[in-house]
Write a protein that holds these residues in place. Structure first.
Motif, short mmCIF file in Angstrom:
data_model
loop_
_atom_site.label_atom_id
_atom_site.label_comp_id
_atom_site.label_asym_id
_atom_site.label_seq_id
_atom_site.Cartn_x
_atom_site.Cartn_y
_atom_site.Cartn_z
N GLU A 132 80.23 41.28 101.45
CA GLU A 132 80.08 39.58 100.56
C GLU A 132 80.80 40.12 98.82
O GLU A 132 81.40 39.37 98.09
N VAL A 133 79.79 41.00 98.16
CA VAL A 133 78.98 40.84 96.55
C VAL A 133 80.62 41.59 96.97
O VAL A 133 80.89 41.39 95.28
N GLN A 134 80.78 42.84 96.71
CA GLN A 134 81.93 43.70 96.83
C GLN A 134 82.92 42.63 96.25
O GLN A 134 83.40 42.44 95.16
N ALA A 135 83.36 42.12 98.04
CA ALA A 135 84.44 41.11 97.11
C ALA A 135 84.60 40.03 96.74
O ALA A 135 85.48 39.54 95.64
N VAL A 168 70.73 40.98 93.21
CA VAL A 168 69.64 40.67 94.28
C VAL A 168 69.90 39.74 95.73
O VAL A 168 68.92 39.90 96.27
N ARG A 169 70.98 39.05 95.21
CA ARG A 169 71.40 38.39 96.94
C ARG A 169 71.34 39.99 97.99
O ARG A 169 71.07 38.65 99.43
N ASP A 182 65.14 42.85 105.47
CA ASP A 182 65.83 41.35 104.66
C ASP A 182 66.80 42.10 104.82
O ASP A 182 68.76 41.61 105.91
N MET A 183 67.72 43.14 104.59
CA MET A 183 69.22 43.40 104.19
C MET A 183 69.77 44.07 105.23
O MET A 183 71.18 44.06 105.97
#
Length: 657
Positions: free
Chosen positions: A353-356, A342-343, A116-117
């Motif tokens: 995106e998570v970092q941003a 987790v996402r 998935d990643m």
């Protein structure tokens, strides 16, 4: 002086220009005891910025562009992270296969999380980090941040100009207001309290608005822009981050309710301390002469401690907002980091995106915390603005009269059944009638508190009569603008007043268009010329506000020359020669005799020897004229005047003995 000092409540206020006369003050002694709410004063302060609307719109436009650019930065920077992360994984995957084939192989091997990643990343198996693309992204981020900073600097420059323009007009309004206030307002207010409103409070408004407005606008726009970016990246994470906002606002509102009252108390206490300091410094000599230092120091310590306690409480309570908001913000930050991780592992979001988003969460919580902390300064500024608005809202003198005096008036003054009271419960003057004809010298004598100075204050319209009327050359003075009325009058008080400037400028104060020769003529007529030549720079000698480089008698002569130069139709002398020696007094009386020709003169005197030649002597007691006549007539009558004369003569004889 001829009037008692006004009661000063808990502050021993100094005499005003009236030389006394005002009796009593309103309940509580000071205006502004009741604080109005935060929002009306805040809206009124914002309303004063309306003339700056074009520049404010420019500030908003620049700030919006700056915030948009700054907010886009983390999103672009997140793309650089994605490039690095994708290159890191791509380099470890077998070359020659497509991403779909790699993902399918991973799923077949049971490694669903990694599959998935990889599926969520933009990578090419076997290809490493594209540093050229990363460099281009970093340059784009740098350009965005530099442009945002420049726009923010320009917005701050314009906003500073806006705030200083608003404060400049506020100072000008206060200055104009002070000149429109009735004398009774100053009788009820400690001078230091008024000065504190006109200086400390306005400065605090300036600093508070300057520091908060720019930050608040930027923070609000940042919150909006960042929230939009957060919703774009992940609505789920955005909801988690937003949970902290209502909780922070609720806690901050509770703190604000308490701290606003404390800030009002702080600035009121500042005014009280300034009033005491101004009073103690202006009467420094008397404080030392009468050994009042311990009492003054005790009073200072009391007011200073009161200000310390009020300021400590205000700052402590308002200071709770920042740590509370930061604590709640950190909780949401942790929740976003956990859910975001987790996402990423599920492939719903990329690492960039998570970092941003984490950057946006910090960027979101920071302006929210800043907005909360700005409440500290904002409440202090609004509390000061409220005190300034109280001064601006104080009732003014009614100067709507549009009548005019006769151009060639000679100064006939009539009191027609005049009554007056500083306090409605304590009438001072009752049904007084008299006529002072042109060319007459009317002397007013009587014990302290009899109403002598009040009488001339009514002629000058420092106060309005409560009954009857006063006419000048047949015109009711209440129907004439004060400026026109006072342009016909000259006044010399026992307490001299000089401003910082040359002696020539002080003489010409009431007639700034006077020529040099006219100034010199007035100086020679009043014997100022006799001592000026002994000064270092003659008429160009600079005196300070207290005239400390002149003797008391010399200062009095300068004020007499000032009145002489104005060539008034009506002359008022309130113990005007009390500070000069006997020989100079005789010379000044000769000069005044020439000045009084064909003019009405009111002379308030305690030394009866100075008014022997008066055309009419009025003896006042308790606001009423009990005797009137010439010096000889009153002595022959054997009444109050005769007793006063005998008492002074006896005192003089004892002194000589």
């Amino acid at each position: 002086m001829s009037e008692p000092k006004k009661p000063s409540g808990d502050l021993r206020t100094t005499e005003r220009i009236t030389g006394g006369g005002g009796h009593g003050r309103g309940p509580g002694g000071m205006v502004g005891q009741k604080a109005s709410s935060f929002w009306p004063s805040g809206r009124r302060l914002v309303g004063r910025m309306r003339p700056e609307r074009p520049r404010i719109l420019a500030v908003l436009a620049l700030t919006v562009l700056s915030v948009v650019l700054t907010s886009v930065g983390p999103r672009i920077l997140g793309h650089a992270t994605d490039l690095v992360f994708a290159g890191f994984w791509g380099e470890r995957l077998p070359e020659g296969q497509s991403k779909a084939e790699v993902v399918e192989r991973l799923r077949a091997a049971g490694d669903t999380t990694q599959a998935d990643m990889v599926a969520g990343m933009d990578l090419v198996p076997g290809r490493g980090v594209d540093f050229t693309a990363v460099g281009e992204v970093l340059l784009a981020v740098l350009a965005v941040y530099v442009m945002g900073a420049l726009l923010q600097w320009l917005a701050g420059y314009l906003l500073n100009d806006v705030v200083q323009s608003v404060v400049r007009r506020l100072r000008a309004d206060v200055e104009a207001k002070v000149h429109r206030l009735p004398l009774g307002y100053f009788d009820r207010q400690p001078r230091g309290e008024i000065l504190s409103r006109a200086t400390n409070d306005i400065d605090n408004v300036s600093q508070s608005v300057q520091q908060t407005l720019s930050q608040m606008v930027t923070s609000l726009l940042t919150v909006v822009a960042v929230l939009a970016m957060m919703l774009w990246i992940s609505p789920v994470l955005a909801v988690i981050a937003l949970v902290s906002v209502p909780l922070t606002m609720l806690l901050a509102a509770q703190v604000m309710k308490r701290s606003q009252t404390l800030f009002v108390t702080q600035w009121r206490q500042t005014g009280r301390l300034n009033a005491h300091i101004e009073e103690a410094f202006s009467g420094h000599t008397l404080v030392k002469v009468y050994g009042g230092q311990p009492e003054s120091e005790e009073r200072f310590a009391e007011e200073n401690d009161g200000l310390y306690r009020a300021a400590w409480k205000a700052q402590f309570v308002s200071g709770l907002i920042m740590p509370i908001s930061q604590f709640v913000g950190n909780l949401s930050y942790v929740a976003v980091a956990v859910v975001g991780g987790v996402r990423v592992t599920s492939g719903a979001l990329s690492l960039g995106e998570v970092q941003a988003f984490i950057q946006y969460t910090r960027s979101f919580n920071q302006p929210v915390s800043q907005l909360a902390s700005m409440v500290n300064l904002l409440q202090s500024g609004v509390a000061s603005a409220e005190r300034v608005f109280e001064l601006l809202d104080a009732p003014e003198e009614d100067d709507s009269a549009r009548g005019s005096l006769a151009p060639a008036g000679r100064g006939e003054v009539r009191f027609e059944d005049v009554s007056f009271a500083y306090d409605p419960e304590r009438p001072l003057i009752r049904h007084l009638s008299l006529v002072a004809r042109p060319g007459q010298t009317v002397a007013i004598v009587g014990p302290t508190g009899a109403g002598k100075t009040t009488l001339v204050n009514l002629v000058m319209r420092f106060y309005e009569v409560t009954g009857g009327r006063i006419t000048l050359d047949g015109v009711d003075i209440a129907s004439v603008p004060r400026a026109e009325l006072r342009s016909r009058m000259g006044m010399v008080l026992q307490d001299t007043w000089l401003f910082r400037g040359t002696i020539a400028e002080n003489i010409a104060y009431g007639r700034p268009d006077a020529t040099r020769e006219q100034v010199l003529e007035a100086a020679r007529a009043t014997f100022v010329d006799r001592f000026v030549h002994s000064l270092p720079d003659g008429y160009e000698t600079v005196v300070d506000e207290e005239g400390s480089n002149l003797s008391a008698g010399e200062r009095q002569l300068v004020t007499i020359a000032r009145a002489f130069l104005c060539d008034p139709a009506l002359l008022i002398l309130d113990e005007a020669t009390s500070s000069v020696d006997t020989r100079t007094e005789l010379l000044v009386q000769q000069a005044m005799a020439a000045l009084r020709a064909d003019r009405t003169s009111f002379v308030i005197a305690h030394r009866l020897s100075t008014i022997r030649d008066a055309d009419l002597i009025l003896v006042m007691e308790d606001g009423a004229i009990v005797e009137q006549g010439t010096h000889e007539e009153l002595l022959a009558a054997g009444g109050t005047y005769a007793r006063l004369s005998a008492a002074q003569f006896a005192a003089a004889t004892v002194g000589e003995a």
